[in-house]
Write a protein that holds these residues in place. Structure first.
Motif, PDB file in Angstrom:
ATOM      1  N   ASP A 540       0.795  -1.234   0.000  1.00  0.00           N
ATOM      2  CA  ASP A 540       0.000   0.000   0.000  1.00  0.00           C
ATOM      3  C   ASP A 540       0.821   1.276   0.000  1.00  0.00           C
ATOM      4  O   ASP A 540       0.272   2.363   0.187  1.00  0.00           O
ATOM      5  CB  ASP A 540      -0.950   0.000   1.202  1.00  0.00           C
ATOM      6  CG  ASP A 540      -0.205  -0.092   2.543  1.00  0.00           C
ATOM      7  OD1 ASP A 540       1.045  -0.121   2.529  1.00  0.00           O
ATOM      8  OD2 ASP A 540      -0.880  -0.158   3.587  1.00  0.00           O
ATOM      9  N   GLY A 541       2.138   1.179  -0.243  1.00  0.00           N
ATOM     10  CA  GLY A 541       2.976   2.366  -0.134  1.00  0.00           C
ATOM     11  C   GLY A 541       3.292   3.080  -1.429  1.00  0.00           C
ATOM     12  O   GLY A 541       4.019   4.076  -1.443  1.00  0.00           O
ATOM     13  N   GLY A 592      14.284   0.704   0.347  1.00  0.00           N
ATOM     14  CA  GLY A 592      13.693   2.028   0.214  1.00  0.00           C
ATOM     15  C   GLY A 592      12.576   2.096  -0.797  1.00  0.00           C
ATOM     16  O   GLY A 592      11.991   3.165  -1.023  1.00  0.00           O
ATOM     17  N   ALA A 593      12.251   0.951  -1.424  1.00  0.00           N
ATOM     18  CA  ALA A 593      11.105   0.921  -2.346  1.00  0.00           C
ATOM     19  C   ALA A 593       9.840   1.290  -1.581  1.00  0.00           C
ATOM     20  O   ALA A 593       9.661   0.919  -0.420  1.00  0.00           O
ATOM     21  CB  ALA A 593      10.973  -0.463  -2.968  1.00  0.00           C
ATOM     22  N   HIS A 594       8.953   2.020  -2.228  1.00  0.00           N
ATOM     23  CA  HIS A 594       7.698   2.408  -1.582  1.00  0.00           C
ATOM     24  C   HIS A 594       6.749   1.220  -1.451  1.00  0.00           C
ATOM     25  O   HIS A 594       5.997   1.124  -0.470  1.00  0.00           O
ATOM     26  CB  HIS A 594       7.020   3.518  -2.388  1.00  0.00           C
ATOM     27  CG  HIS A 594       7.809   4.784  -2.417  1.00  0.00           C
ATOM     28  ND1 HIS A 594       7.677   5.728  -3.415  1.00  0.00           N
ATOM     29  CD2 HIS A 594       8.771   5.262  -1.584  1.00  0.00           C
ATOM     30  CE1 HIS A 594       8.499   6.729  -3.193  1.00  0.00           C
ATOM     31  NE2 HIS A 594       9.181   6.469  -2.085  1.00  0.00           N
ATOM     32  N   MET A 609      -1.740  -5.328  -9.951  1.00  0.00           N
ATOM     33  CA  MET A 609      -3.075  -4.918  -9.540  1.00  0.00           C
ATOM     34  C   MET A 609      -3.208  -4.922  -8.015  1.00  0.00           C
ATOM     35  O   MET A 609      -3.911  -4.071  -7.435  1.00  0.00           O
ATOM     36  CB  MET A 609      -4.123  -5.848 -10.151  1.00  0.00           C
ATOM     37  CG  MET A 609      -5.560  -5.434  -9.852  1.00  0.00           C
ATOM     38  SD  MET A 609      -6.023  -3.835 -10.600  1.00  0.00           S
ATOM     39  CE  MET A 609      -6.399  -4.384 -12.266  1.00  0.00           C
ATOM     40  N   ALA A 610      -2.532  -5.858  -7.335  1.00  0.00           N
ATOM     41  CA  ALA A 610      -2.566  -5.874  -5.870  1.00  0.00           C
ATOM     42  C   ALA A 610      -1.964  -4.596  -5.306  1.00  0.00           C
ATOM     43  O   ALA A 610      -2.479  -4.030  -4.322  1.00  0.00           O
ATOM     44  CB  ALA A 610      -1.820  -7.095  -5.347  1.00  0.00           C
ATOM     45  N   ILE A 611      -0.888  -4.101  -5.912  1.00  0.00           N
ATOM     46  CA  ILE A 611      -0.301  -2.824  -5.481  1.00  0.00           C
ATOM     47  C   ILE A 611      -1.270  -1.687  -5.769  1.00  0.00           C
ATOM     48  O   ILE A 611      -1.479  -0.789  -4.939  1.00  0.00           O
ATOM     49  CB  ILE A 611       1.057  -2.593  -6.182  1.00  0.00           C
ATOM     50  CG1 ILE A 611       2.095  -3.599  -5.689  1.00  0.00           C
ATOM     51  CG2 ILE A 611       1.551  -1.167  -5.950  1.00  0.00           C
ATOM     52  CD1 ILE A 611       3.449  -3.479  -6.368  1.00  0.00           C
ATOM     53  N   CYS A 612      -1.879  -1.713  -6.962  1.00  0.00           N
ATOM     54  CA  CYS A 612      -2.831  -0.659  -7.325  1.00  0.00           C
ATOM     55  C   CYS A 612      -3.995  -0.598  -6.327  1.00  0.00           C
ATOM     56  O   CYS A 612      -4.364   0.478  -5.839  1.00  0.00           O
ATOM     57  CB  CYS A 612      -3.369  -0.896  -8.734  1.00  0.00           C
ATOM     58  SG  CYS A 612      -2.169  -0.660 -10.063  1.00  0.00           S
ATOM     59  N   GLY A 673      10.455 -13.023 -10.526  1.00  0.00           N
ATOM     60  CA  GLY A 673      11.206 -11.842 -10.131  1.00  0.00           C
ATOM     61  C   GLY A 673      10.417 -10.975  -9.161  1.00  0.00           C
ATOM     62  O   GLY A 673       9.430 -11.415  -8.548  1.00  0.00           O
ATOM     63  N   PHE A 674      10.832  -9.705  -9.030  1.00  0.00           N
ATOM     64  CA  PHE A 674      10.228  -8.779  -8.073  1.00  0.00           C
ATOM     65  C   PHE A 674       9.813  -7.496  -8.777  1.00  0.00           C
ATOM     66  O   PHE A 674      10.489  -7.032  -9.703  1.00  0.00           O
ATOM     67  CB  PHE A 674      11.218  -8.480  -6.936  1.00  0.00           C
ATOM     68  CG  PHE A 674      11.431  -9.666  -6.044  1.00  0.00           C
ATOM     69  CD1 PHE A 674      10.774  -9.756  -4.825  1.00  0.00           C
ATOM     70  CD2 PHE A 674      12.249 -10.717  -6.433  1.00  0.00           C
ATOM     71  CE1 PHE A 674      10.931 -10.870  -4.009  1.00  0.00           C
ATOM     72  CE2 PHE A 674      12.417 -11.831  -5.632  1.00  0.00           C
ATOM     73  CZ  PHE A 674      11.753 -11.904  -4.415  1.00  0.00           C
ATOM     74  N   LEU A 675       8.693  -6.958  -8.325  1.00  0.00           N
ATOM     75  CA  LEU A 675       8.149  -5.720  -8.877  1.00  0.00           C
ATOM     76  C   LEU A 675       8.135  -4.692  -7.757  1.00  0.00           C
ATOM     77  O   LEU A 675       7.550  -4.934  -6.692  1.00  0.00           O
ATOM     78  CB  LEU A 675       6.737  -5.957  -9.400  1.00  0.00           C
ATOM     79  CG  LEU A 675       6.004  -4.740  -9.978  1.00  0.00           C
ATOM     80  CD1 LEU A 675       6.692  -4.265 -11.260  1.00  0.00           C
ATOM     81  CD2 LEU A 675       4.541  -5.077 -10.247  1.00  0.00           C
ATOM     82  N   ALA A 676       8.775  -3.562  -7.995  1.00  0.00           N
ATOM     83  CA  ALA A 676       8.892  -2.540  -6.964  1.00  0.00           C
ATOM     84  C   ALA A 676       8.470  -1.177  -7.508  1.00  0.00           C
ATOM     85  O   ALA A 676       8.798  -0.827  -8.654  1.00  0.00           O
ATOM     86  CB  ALA A 676      10.327  -2.464  -6.450  1.00  0.00           C
ATOM     87  N   ALA A 677       7.728  -0.438  -6.694  1.00  0.00           N
ATOM     88  CA  ALA A 677       7.405   0.958  -6.993  1.00  0.00           C
ATOM     89  C   ALA A 677       8.406   1.828  -6.259  1.00  0.00           C
ATOM     90  O   ALA A 677       8.492   1.774  -5.026  1.00  0.00           O
ATOM     91  CB  ALA A 677       5.979   1.271  -6.550  1.00  0.00           C
ATOM     92  N   VAL A 678       9.182   2.604  -7.010  1.00  0.00           N
ATOM     93  CA  VAL A 678      10.260   3.401  -6.412  1.00  0.00           C
ATOM     94  C   VAL A 678      10.122   4.859  -6.858  1.00  0.00           C
ATOM     95  O   VAL A 678       9.488   5.162  -7.877  1.00  0.00           O
ATOM     96  CB  VAL A 678      11.650   2.862  -6.822  1.00  0.00           C
ATOM     97  CG1 VAL A 678      11.779   1.387  -6.468  1.00  0.00           C
ATOM     98  CG2 VAL A 678      11.913   3.072  -8.312  1.00  0.00           C
ATOM     99  N   ALA A 679      10.718   5.759  -6.079  1.00  0.00           N
ATOM    100  CA  ALA A 679      10.687   7.170  -6.429  1.00  0.00           C
ATOM    101  C   ALA A 679      11.279   7.370  -7.820  1.00  0.00           C
ATOM    102  O   ALA A 679      12.328   6.796  -8.139  1.00  0.00           O
ATOM    103  CB  ALA A 679      11.472   7.975  -5.401  1.00  0.00           C
ATOM    104  N   PRO A 680      10.638   8.159  -8.695  1.00  0.00           N
ATOM    105  CA  PRO A 680      11.103   8.276 -10.085  1.00  0.00           C
ATOM    106  C   PRO A 680      12.531   8.794 -10.201  1.00  0.00           C
ATOM    107  O   PRO A 680      13.274   8.370 -11.090  1.00  0.00           O
ATOM    108  CB  PRO A 680      10.089   9.231 -10.726  1.00  0.00           C
ATOM    109  CG  PRO A 680       9.380   9.899  -9.591  1.00  0.00           C
ATOM    110  CD  PRO A 680       9.406   8.946  -8.455  1.00  0.00           C
ATOM    111  N   ASP A 681      12.930   9.699  -9.286  1.00  0.00           N
ATOM    112  CA  ASP A 681      14.291  10.232  -9.392  1.00  0.00           C
ATOM    113  C   ASP A 681      15.347   9.248  -8.884  1.00  0.00           C
ATOM    114  O   ASP A 681      16.551   9.474  -9.059  1.00  0.00           O
ATOM    115  CB  ASP A 681      14.406  11.552  -8.635  1.00  0.00           C
ATOM    116  CG  ASP A 681      13.998  11.434  -7.173  1.00  0.00           C
ATOM    117  OD1 ASP A 681      13.520  10.356  -6.767  1.00  0.00           O
ATOM    118  OD2 ASP A 681      14.144  12.434  -6.429  1.00  0.00           O
TER     119      ASP A 681
END
Length: 715
Positions: A540-541, A592-594, A609-612, A673-681
């Motif tokens: 949820d981050g 540090g991944a969100h 979709m679970a992250i969404c 593998g792994f899927l991570a949402a990270v800060a764009p910069d």
């Protein structure tokens, strides 16, 4: 209900030579109940040597001359252990292969010979033997790509002559030299004259003498003469496998001595066939025709060794037909022992081509073995039995939609020490000041190798712990073994726990114990705990604008489904197994991944979709940027799907054009593998950090403000 037949004997085939390939086919047509059949060979695919010169000349593709050992093993119900055999313990009845120990009751050797030249200084470092084929093929491709330089073939036997003429046809005149020139060994006078004429016509240079050393760019003869060589090929005769010297088996100049039943002298539980065997009762020159003819006798006698019955004798013919490639689409024929004529030409080539292709069809066009639908079966049984086979691995999971509905109805007592339950990758418990994550996973076996399945299942079970940024702490094993004798149970359990122990030990985790039982088929699972120093990474981050970083590749579900249907290429399946067993690598760059998740049964789209849903965001991805396992796209294009595909597609629809590539977004992954949402910069530095640690990763899209859902990025 028919009782399950227990496994009571291990038959191990070492080497994927022609005799063993034919035994696998015969075993698939008529298996021996109660036998666990194993093939040990480092190659998932072996070449048919009769067509190898044609491949070098460019007449056949690599696939056309490939005997797919992985497919044959699936057809035979055998496991394939992709490791090189390194030794036998005759007293303990075990084979040492790679870092593994494989037990046997009966073992057969068909390991062939090598083109190594141990007496030629520097050849091991600077030369390329014709056998093993994979090494030769890679060297030949590199040499062709340079487009320049001389090729030198060491050896004037028939094999060397065929390879030299094939290379000359591909390269043009004046580019190929044969060391040891003169009469071709083991060829009659008429065939010698024909080969000499063809070599002259193709511009092959014959240099008498013996090679004494090979350096980078040179072949040095015993006379002191040096020949320039950008590609040095060893075809100088039959060199036996060196590891056989330490087995204690009776050898004749390195070749295993066998009698009429193909049993090794003094060791009735050991058989040998093909070029590695020396027929003490009927000595013959080494030729592929004998391995092919020996296969039926070997098959009969292996069956007799484990099930009883009389054994047959192999009586090799005294005369056989040789068909020799002449570079172009021409060939010469010789009846051995030699007749005074050796007819040659395009017609002989067509004759040879028909014989070779007929042999290959026997090993590639495998019949489909089906289970008949029982009479008076309930409605729906026939449709399910005739549909695609039930997938294994993560493709055997229940769909996310059904699972979610069931979990929503469970009571959830309010516990202060339970920080997360159903809906996240793993449960999160407060343990004093620490955070403990708890997860469980198991896999229905998709291959017959318990050791490989255990390694993959352990990597798979660790995925949720890794995704939450935790350190693995402990594991409990849940093992279902197929019904077997106590001896085979012990062998399987030892292979499973040794492999799992290696994986968890590398992670710093301890196997505390577990539970085992016997059932219909092999199933391996682990419950894993992990510890976090801070807050675990949850679903949820994610934030709008976050870059989506994906490690590894997708397409394992399609490949495993294709392998079950005997439609996948063995080389692609072997590469997939290796990737799953190897694990994801060092993921420290993703600290540090969100938000982060491992991509497993619900597919890339389902886990995104679970992250969404947890973060209340949408996502946009570029399917063309998503890395795929080799062979997955071709199978998806032919309509191959995992049995979980439709449920995954319904649970996580992707808005955009539908094609084979987007279908793979719903493909269930095993040990993915792994899927991570990270800060764009931070995305660039994260990708660089993963690359530095040897972890393949790409940016496949971003999180977006707006309604929950997944869309395809517009170009």
């Amino acid at each position: 209900m028919q009782p399950q037949i227990p496994l009571t004997r291990d038959v191990v085939l070492i080497g994927g030579g022609h005799a063993h390939a034919l035994v696998l086919r015969m075993w698939g047509m008529k298996p021996v109940p109660g036998v666990r059949l194993t093939l040990i060979d480092p190659r998932p695919v072996a070449p048919y040597t009769g067509m190898l010169p044609g491949h070098v000349a460019g007449h056949y593709s690599e696939d056309e001359i490939a005997i797919d050992l992985a497919r044959l093993c699936r057809f035979a119900g055998a496991r394939i252990v992709l490791e090189p055999a390194q030794g036998l313990d005759l007293r303990e009845r075990t084979v040492r292969a790679g870092g593994r120990t494989i037990a046997y009751d009966v073992v057969s050797l068909d390991v062939g010979i090598t083109g190594d030249l141990p007496d030629v200084e520097g050849f091991a470092a600077h030369g390329t033997p014709v056998k093993p084929f994979a090494r030769f093929a890679a060297g030949w491709r590199r040499f062709l790509s340079t487009g320049a330089g001389q090729a030198v073939v060491i050896g004037n036997g028939l094999g060397g002559a065929e390879v030299a003429m094939a290379m000359a046809h591909r390269l043009g005149p004046g580019r190929v030299t044969v060391v040891g020139g003169g009469a071709v060994a083991r060829a009659g006078a008429a065939l010698n004259r024909r080969i000499g004429h063809e070599m002259d016509r193709l511009g092959v240079t014959l240099v008498p003498g013996r090679a004494s050393a090979v350096t980078e760019g040179r072949v040095v003869l015993d006379s002191g003469r040096a020949l320039a060589s950008a590609f040095t090929v060893g075809a100088g005769g039959a060199t036996p496998q060196r590891w056989l010297e330490s087995t204690g088996l009776p050898l004749d100049k390195g070749f295993v001595e066998v009698g009429p039943t193909l049993q090794v002298r003094g060791h009735p539980e050991v058989f040998a066939a093909g070029d590695c065997a020396q027929l003490t009762h009927a000595p013959r020159p080494r030729a592929g025709v004998y391995a092919v003819r020996a296969a039926r006798v070997l098959d009969r006698n292996l069956r007799a060794a484990v099930a009883g019955g009389g054994m047959g004798a192999f009586r090799p013919q005294r005369h056989f037909l040789r068909l020799v490639s002449l570079g172009e689409r021409r060939a010469a024929a010789e009846k051995w022992p030699a007749l005074p004529v050796a007819p040659a030409g395009a017609m002989v080539w067509r004759w040879k081509d028909r014989i070779d292709r007929r042999f290959m069809r026997k090993l590639t066009e495998l019949p489909v073995m089906t289970t008949p639908v029982p009479r008076n079966a309930a409605r729906g049984v026939g449709e399910m039995m005739t549909a695609a086979p039930l997938c294994a691995g993560c493709g055997a999971k229940v769909g996310a939609g059904m699972l979610g509905q069931v979990l929503e109805g469970l009571p959830q007592p309010d516990r202060a020490d339970v920080l997360a339950g159903p809906g996240d990758d793993a449960g999160i418990l407060r343990m004093g000041n620490a955070r403990q994550v708890l997860t469980t996973d198991h896999l229905r076996a998709f291959c017959a190798d318990p050791g490989l399945m255990s390694r993959i299942a352990a990597q798979h079970a660790l995925g949720d712990v890794r995704a939450m940024g935790a350190r693995a702490q402990s594991a409990l094993a849940q093992i279902i073994l197929p019904r077997a004798s106590e001896a085979l149970q012990a062998r399987m359990m030892r292979e499973i726990m040794e492999a799992a122990g290696e994986v968890f030990t590398q992670e710093g985790a301890v196997i505390l114990g577990g539970h085992s039982t016997m059932g219909a088929e092999l199933t391996i699972g682990f419950t894993v705990t992990g510890l976090c120093d801070g807050d675990p990474v949850r679903l949820d981050g994610a934030r709008a604008g976050d870059a989506l970083i994906l490690t590894g590749r997708i397409g394992s579900g399609v490949l495993l489904a294709g392998e079950m249907r005997q439609e996948a290429r063995g080389a692609d399946v072997a590469a997939l197994w290796s990737a799953m067993a190897r694990g994801p690598g060092n993921l420290r760059a993703l600290e540090g991944a969100h938000a982060m998740t491992d991509v497993t049964g619900f597919g890339l789209a389902g886990h995104l979709m679970a992250i969404c849903r947890a973060s209340g965001l949408g996502a946009e991805i570029d399917p063309a940027a998503v890395p795929l396992h080799e062979g997955a796209l071709a199978l998806a294009g032919r309509g191959v799907r995992s049995t979980l595909y439709e449920a995954n597609r319904a649970n996580a629809p992707v808005f955009g054009p539908e094609d084979a590539r987007t279908a793979l977004l719903h493909d269930p992954q095993t040990a993915g593998g792994f899927l991570a949402a990270v800060a764009p910069d931070a995305a660039g530095s994260i990708l660089a950090g993963l690359a530095a640690d040897g972890v393949p990763a790409v940016n496949i899209g971003h999180m977006a403000a707006g309604p929950v859902g997944i869309s395809v990025l517009r170009g």
